[in-house]
Design a protein around this motif. Structure first.
Motif, PDB file in Angstrom:
ATOM      1  N   ILE A 197       0.847  -1.196   0.000  1.00 16.07           N
ATOM      2  CA  ILE A 197       0.000   0.000   0.000  1.00 16.07           C
ATOM      3  C   ILE A 197       0.882   1.246   0.000  1.00 16.07           C
ATOM      4  N   LYS A 198       0.487   2.222  -0.807  1.00 16.95           N
ATOM      5  CA  LYS A 198       1.198   3.493  -0.864  1.00 16.95           C
ATOM      6  C   LYS A 198       0.207   4.625  -0.633  1.00 16.95           C
ATOM      7  N   ASP A 199       0.558   5.532   0.263  1.00 20.05           N
ATOM      8  CA  ASP A 199      -0.250   6.734   0.468  1.00 20.05           C
ATOM      9  C   ASP A 199       0.668   7.953   0.431  1.00 20.05           C
ATOM     10  N   LYS A 200       0.157   9.103   0.818  1.00 17.11           N
ATOM     11  CA  LYS A 200       0.933  10.337   0.663  1.00 17.11           C
ATOM     12  C   LYS A 200       2.150  10.394   1.580  1.00 17.11           C
ATOM     13  N   TYR A 201       2.208   9.495   2.584  1.00 15.19           N
ATOM     14  CA  TYR A 201       3.347   9.468   3.493  1.00 15.19           C
ATOM     15  C   TYR A 201       4.387   8.411   3.114  1.00 15.19           C
ATOM     16  N   THR A 202       4.127   7.652   2.062  1.00 19.58           N
ATOM     17  CA  THR A 202       5.020   6.570   1.674  1.00 19.58           C
ATOM     18  C   THR A 202       6.195   7.112   0.873  1.00 19.58           C
ATOM     19  N   THR A 203       7.396   6.825   1.369  1.00 19.01           N
ATOM     20  CA  THR A 203       8.613   7.215   0.649  1.00 19.01           C
ATOM     21  C   THR A 203       9.463   6.008   0.267  1.00 19.01           C
ATOM     22  N   LEU A 204       9.164   4.845   0.862  1.00 18.84           N
ATOM     23  CA  LEU A 204       9.963   3.647   0.615  1.00 18.84           C
ATOM     24  C   LEU A 204       9.836   3.209  -0.842  1.00 18.84           C
ATOM     25  N   LYS A 205      10.962   2.972  -1.483  1.00 21.10           N
ATOM     26  CA  LYS A 205      10.959   2.518  -2.868  1.00 21.10           C
ATOM     27  C   LYS A 205      10.866   0.997  -2.924  1.00 21.10           C
ATOM     28  N   GLU A 206      10.159   0.518  -3.935  1.00 24.47           N
ATOM     29  CA  GLU A 206      10.076  -0.925  -4.129  1.00 24.47           C
ATOM     30  C   GLU A 206      11.457  -1.485  -4.425  1.00 24.47           C
ATOM     31  N   ASP A 207      11.703  -2.694  -3.920  1.00 31.81           N
ATOM     32  CA  ASP A 207      13.031  -3.297  -4.026  1.00 31.81           C
ATOM     33  C   ASP A 207      12.893  -4.717  -4.534  1.00 31.81           C
ATOM     34  N   TYR A 208      13.610  -5.029  -5.628  1.00 32.65           N
ATOM     35  CA  TYR A 208      13.519  -6.343  -6.241  1.00 32.65           C
ATOM     36  C   TYR A 208      14.773  -7.181  -6.011  1.00 32.65           C
ATOM     37  N   ASP A 209      15.688  -6.661  -5.227  1.00 29.05           N
ATOM     38  CA  ASP A 209      16.875  -7.425  -4.848  1.00 29.05           C
ATOM     39  C   ASP A 209      17.448  -6.763  -3.598  1.00 29.05           C
ATOM     40  N   ARG A 210      17.036  -7.250  -2.434  1.00 33.36           N
ATOM     41  CA  ARG A 210      17.413  -6.593  -1.196  1.00 33.36           C
ATOM     42  C   ARG A 210      18.082  -7.579  -0.243  1.00 33.36           C
ATOM     43  N   ILE A 211      18.741  -7.038   0.755  1.00 32.30           N
ATOM     44  CA  ILE A 211      19.225  -7.835   1.876  1.00 32.30           C
ATOM     45  C   ILE A 211      18.058  -8.116   2.815  1.00 32.30           C
ATOM     46  N   LEU A 212      17.927  -9.352   3.242  1.00 34.93           N
ATOM     47  CA  LEU A 212      16.941  -9.717   4.269  1.00 34.93           C
ATOM     48  C   LEU A 212      17.709 -10.190   5.494  1.00 34.93           C
ATOM     49  N   ALA A 213      17.590  -9.450   6.587  1.00 33.28           N
ATOM     50  CA  ALA A 213      18.293  -9.811   7.815  1.00 33.28           C
ATOM     51  C   ALA A 213      17.348  -9.660   8.993  1.00 33.28           C
ATOM     52  N   THR A 214      17.526 -10.529   9.980  1.00 33.86           N
ATOM     53  CA  THR A 214      16.680 -10.475  11.167  1.00 33.86           C
ATOM     54  C   THR A 214      17.408 -11.137  12.333  1.00 33.86           C
ATOM     55  N   GLU A 215      16.933 -10.874  13.524  1.00 34.23           N
ATOM     56  CA  GLU A 215      17.428 -11.531  14.734  1.00 34.23           C
ATOM     57  C   GLU A 215      16.282 -12.356  15.304  1.00 34.23           C
ATOM     58  N   VAL A 216      16.373 -13.662  15.162  1.00 36.13           N
ATOM     59  CA  VAL A 216      15.256 -14.549  15.468  1.00 36.13           C
ATOM     60  C   VAL A 216      15.143 -14.800  16.973  1.00 36.13           C
ATOM     61  N   SER A 217      13.949 -14.551  17.493  1.00 34.03           N
ATOM     62  CA  SER A 217      13.555 -15.058  18.805  1.00 34.03           C
ATOM     63  C   SER A 217      12.381 -15.992  18.574  1.00 34.03           C
ATOM     64  N   ALA A 218      12.447 -17.173  19.147  1.00 30.99           N
ATOM     65  CA  ALA A 218      11.392 -18.163  18.905  1.00 30.99           C
ATOM     66  C   ALA A 218      11.142 -18.984  20.158  1.00 30.99           C
ATOM     67  N   VAL A 219       9.882 -19.363  20.338  1.00 32.72           N
ATOM     68  CA  VAL A 219       9.469 -20.255  21.425  1.00 32.72           C
ATOM     69  C   VAL A 219       8.604 -21.343  20.825  1.00 32.72           C
ATOM     70  N   TRP A 220       8.873 -22.604  21.185  1.00 33.12           N
ATOM     71  CA  TRP A 220       8.047 -23.691  20.665  1.00 33.12           C
ATOM     72  C   TRP A 220       7.564 -24.574  21.800  1.00 33.12           C
ATOM     73  N   ARG A 221       6.326 -25.065  21.628  1.00 37.49           N
ATOM     74  CA  ARG A 221       5.671 -25.851  22.677  1.00 37.49           C
ATOM     75  C   ARG A 221       5.663 -27.325  22.310  1.00 37.49           C
ATOM     76  N   HIS A 222       6.076 -28.152  23.268  1.00 40.38           N
ATOM     77  CA  HIS A 222       6.079 -29.597  23.081  1.00 40.38           C
ATOM     78  C   HIS A 222       4.710 -30.185  23.406  1.00 40.38           C
ATOM     79  N   GLY A 223       4.322 -31.215  22.667  1.00 40.74           N
ATOM     80  CA  GLY A 223       3.066 -31.889  22.938  1.00 40.74           C
ATOM     81  C   GLY A 223       3.104 -32.760  24.176  1.00 40.74           C
TER      82      GLY A 223
END
Length: 306
Positions: free
Chosen positions: A165-191
């Motif tokens: 979605i783009k509105d009058k406040y959107t400045t981010l340009k579309e990117d078709y080849d970007r870096i994807l980075a994250t710091e994963v926190s995860a919790v999983w439940r055992h049955g």
């Protein structure tokens, strides 16, 4: 003037952040387990709040001592096993205590490599992630949440972000080849609910297998959004680990923006090897739970970071 009437609500107490380091010696070779253990107890504790009577209170100093004594006497096979032993002890051995919740962080160490091979008793902190576990026991049923936090991952390509979605406040340009980075926190439940110890999961292999599936899915997913990658990671875990019922992720988008070098007459394109600035804040924060079909969501939203 009406005097307000009050009653006591949910409450708990315990000893937080007991730092336990256990060294096991196998001849010249040593093994290390490094834990941060927090104990919370609840039960028949109304009077200590209403009148100050400590008749039903197990001192927090005692819980601290128990943690260290159990580390010595029972050893530490895994964060989950150690937490389960403590939780059962506090509830089964102390009549006023109805529920015990044990939270564990584990800090991993690896042997230092030398010219003659791995040093038998010299270690360096492994920096990939912190392992977590939470064990809750109410006298009959066990619930175990395993997890990790601080696992930083990055794909230098095979990631796009466009069509939003783009509105009058959107400045981010579309990117078709970007870096994807994250710091994963995860919790999983055992049955597993603690009814039959013989059928308990192999906690170490379960943790290692879950982490491997997460990393594999992150690396192999051509990503059109971090949400898509998150869901694929969760799906891969549940498809590959039948002992798990649900997994919850909190994944900040560690943004890498291409530097604008146009003022210097320099094109900065990904295909030519772009230069990026790593922005630490503000950041997008993506959170979601992935469930096995038919399972009930039971991991609270605020427990992604145990």
């Amino acid at each position: 003037m009406t005097v307000p009437t009050t009653i006591l609500g949910q409450n708990q107490y315990g000893k937080a952040e007991n730092r336990v380091v256990k060294i096991t010696r196998d001849g010249a070779t040593h093994h290390i387990r490094d834990l941060n253990v927090s104990v919370s107890l609840s039960g028949d504790l109304d009077e200590v709040h209403y009148s100050g009577s400590n008749a039903n209170v197990l001192p927090t100093d005692t819980t601290k001592n128990t943690v260290f004594a159990f580390a010595k006497e029972q050893g530490i096979e895994s964060a989950e096993q150690f937490g389960l032993a403590l939780a059962r002890h506090f509830v089964d051995a102390t009549e006023p205590i109805r529920t015990a919740r044990i939270r564990v962080e584990e800090y991993a160490w690896e042997r230092i490599a030398t010219s003659e091979g791995e040093a038998p008793h010299s270690f360096v902190r492994r920096g990939q992630e912190t392992r977590t576990a939470q064990v809750t026991y109410d006298g009959s049923t066990v619930e175990i949440l395993s997890g990790l936090k601080g696992l930083t991952v990055l794909n230098s390509t095979d990631s796009e972000f466009w069509g939003y979605i783009k509105d009058k406040y959107t400045t981010l340009k579309e990117d078709y080849d970007r870096i994807l980075a994250t710091e994963v926190s995860a919790v999983w439940r055992h049955g597993w609910n603690g009814e039959d110890d013989a059928s308990a999961p192999d906690w170490q292999s379960s943790y290692e297998g879950t982490k491997a599936l997460m990393l594999g899915a992150f690396a192999e997913t051509y990503s059109l959004s971090l949400q898509q990658t998150l869901y694929r990671m969760g799906s891969q875990v549940l498809e590959g680990r039948p002992e798990l019922e649900e997994i919850r992720f909190s994944m900040p988008n560690k943004h890498h923006f291409k530097v604008d070098l146009e003022p210097f007459g320099i094109k900065n394109e990904a295909a030519d090897g772009a230069v990026y600035i790593a922005a630490d804040r503000p950041y997008g924060l993506i959170e979601a739970t992935v469930l096995r079909e038919g399972a009930e969501a039971r991991i609270p939203l605020d427990l992604t970071n145990l």
